[in-house]
Write an enzyme that holds these catalytic residues in place. Structure first.
Site, PDB file in Angstrom:
ATOM      1  N   ASP A   1     -14.757 -10.485  -1.424  1.00  0.00           N
ATOM      2  CA  ASP A   1     -16.026 -10.711  -2.100  1.00  0.00           C
ATOM      3  C   ASP A   1     -15.928 -12.011  -2.886  1.00  0.00           C
ATOM      4  O   ASP A   1     -14.843 -12.583  -3.018  1.00  0.00           O
ATOM      5  CB  ASP A   1     -16.436  -9.536  -2.989  1.00  0.00           C
ATOM      6  CG  ASP A   1     -15.417  -9.168  -4.054  1.00  0.00           C
ATOM      7  OD1 ASP A   1     -14.317  -9.770  -4.068  1.00  0.00           O
ATOM      8  OD2 ASP A   1     -15.702  -8.301  -4.879  1.00  0.00           O
TER       9      ASP A   1
ATOM     10  N   TYR B   1     -15.705 -14.933  -5.795  1.00  0.00           N
ATOM     11  CA  TYR B   1     -15.015 -15.020  -7.084  1.00  0.00           C
ATOM     12  C   TYR B   1     -15.938 -14.464  -8.170  1.00  0.00           C
ATOM     13  O   TYR B   1     -17.139 -14.738  -8.174  1.00  0.00           O
ATOM     14  CB  TYR B   1     -14.678 -16.476  -7.415  1.00  0.00           C
ATOM     15  CG  TYR B   1     -13.719 -17.144  -6.458  1.00  0.00           C
ATOM     16  CD1 TYR B   1     -12.375 -16.778  -6.409  1.00  0.00           C
ATOM     17  CD2 TYR B   1     -14.155 -18.161  -5.618  1.00  0.00           C
ATOM     18  CE1 TYR B   1     -11.496 -17.408  -5.546  1.00  0.00           C
ATOM     19  CE2 TYR B   1     -13.281 -18.801  -4.742  1.00  0.00           C
ATOM     20  CZ  TYR B   1     -11.955 -18.417  -4.713  1.00  0.00           C
ATOM     21  OH  TYR B   1     -11.088 -19.043  -3.847  1.00  0.00           O
TER      22      TYR B   1
ATOM     23  N   PHE C   1     -13.820 -18.206  -0.398  1.00  0.00           N
ATOM     24  CA  PHE C   1     -12.625 -18.917  -0.877  1.00  0.00           C
ATOM     25  C   PHE C   1     -12.907 -20.322  -1.396  1.00  0.00           C
ATOM     26  O   PHE C   1     -12.060 -20.917  -2.055  1.00  0.00           O
ATOM     27  CB  PHE C   1     -11.529 -18.965   0.200  1.00  0.00           C
ATOM     28  CG  PHE C   1     -11.088 -17.617   0.654  1.00  0.00           C
ATOM     29  CD1 PHE C   1     -10.307 -16.815  -0.158  1.00  0.00           C
ATOM     30  CD2 PHE C   1     -11.485 -17.118   1.886  1.00  0.00           C
ATOM     31  CE1 PHE C   1      -9.917 -15.539   0.250  1.00  0.00           C
ATOM     32  CE2 PHE C   1     -11.097 -15.850   2.306  1.00  0.00           C
ATOM     33  CZ  PHE C   1     -10.308 -15.062   1.484  1.00  0.00           C
TER      34      PHE C   1
ATOM     35  N   HIS D   1      -4.285 -10.444   1.949  1.00  0.00           N
ATOM     36  CA  HIS D   1      -5.213 -11.349   1.267  1.00  0.00           C
ATOM     37  C   HIS D   1      -4.412 -12.418   0.520  1.00  0.00           C
ATOM     38  O   HIS D   1      -3.308 -12.154   0.034  1.00  0.00           O
ATOM     39  CB  HIS D   1      -6.072 -10.545   0.286  1.00  0.00           C
ATOM     40  CG  HIS D   1      -7.267 -11.270  -0.224  1.00  0.00           C
ATOM     41  ND1 HIS D   1      -7.213 -12.145  -1.283  1.00  0.00           N
ATOM     42  CD2 HIS D   1      -8.563 -11.237   0.178  1.00  0.00           C
ATOM     43  CE1 HIS D   1      -8.416 -12.631  -1.510  1.00  0.00           C
ATOM     44  NE2 HIS D   1      -9.263 -12.100  -0.642  1.00  0.00           N
TER      45      HIS D   1
END
Length: 215
Positions: A59, A61, A72, A178
């Site tokens: 999801d 930041y 990202f 991740h």
């Protein structure tokens, strides 16, 4: 609430007529990230026919000013901790001996890298809080829409890897932990996603991605 006028071909997905209104109702009057004008930036920036690679994250930041609508990616003027993106850059250096200074990943998107999260919104300071409000239907439809021709899929983290079953056909599916500071040492570092994808693109007769700063 949401402006869908710039979605282009993605606007044909049933999600935008059948499911988005309910999500908008749930979010009405609440504060969330990224700003509504950037919520669908990943789809707006990389149209279906242009997609060569999909990077699927978790999801956005949940720090103010950090999420820019691409998974990202961080605005170049953010100035704070890079967290997941910093670890992505470390793996890029380890994998291809490339360094990158730009934190905005707009240039990746413009080369055909769809930078999508499994949830497109998040409340300030509350990671994963919007994981179950309906965004999963959009992600499923996007992945199914991209199944017609071979593409590379990079699935980072448990929520992303759960969508592997939605990807059928002669694709490259590359999965790992991740890149967040909490999980990067559980299989993200050393996974070599960038060289793997570029070699697959070359073998498939496509132009590889320039993962470093744009020329």
């Amino acid at each position: 609430m949401f402006d869908t006028s710039r979605l282009g071909a993605w606007a044909d997905l049933p999600f935008f007529t059948d499911d988005l209104p309910a999500i908008a109702d749930k979010l009405d009057g609440t504060a969330f990230l990224p700003p509504t004008a950037l919520t669908f930036k990943a789809l707006e920036r990389t149209q279906p026919d242009a997609v060569k690679v999909v990077i699927l994250g978790q999801d956005p930041y949940h720090t103010a000013g950090k999420a820019d609508g691409l998974a990202f990616s961080i605005p170049d003027d953010f100035g704070g901790k890079l967290d997941s993106l910093g670890n992505i850059f470390k793996e890029l250096h380890s994998d291809l001996d490339l360094d990158r200074s730009k934190t905005s990943l707009d240039d990746w998107a413009d080369q055909g890298v769809l930078l999508l999260n499994t949830a497109l919104t998040v409340p300030l300071g509350q990671a994963k809080a919007h994981a179950k409000i309906g965004w999963s239907k959009l992600v499923t439809q996007v992945l199914q829409n991209l199944g017609a021709k071979p593409r590379a899929f990079i699935l980072w983290g448990g929520p992303a890897k759960a969508y592997a079953l939605q990807i059928t056909g002669p694709h490259l599916i590359h999965t790992s932990a991740h890149p967040s500071p909490l999980s990067c040492h559980r299989g993200f570092f050393g996974s070599r996603p960038f060289s793997t994808v570029n070699q697959w693109l070359i073998d498939s007769g496509n132009t590889p991605i320039n993962w470093a700063d744009p020329l």
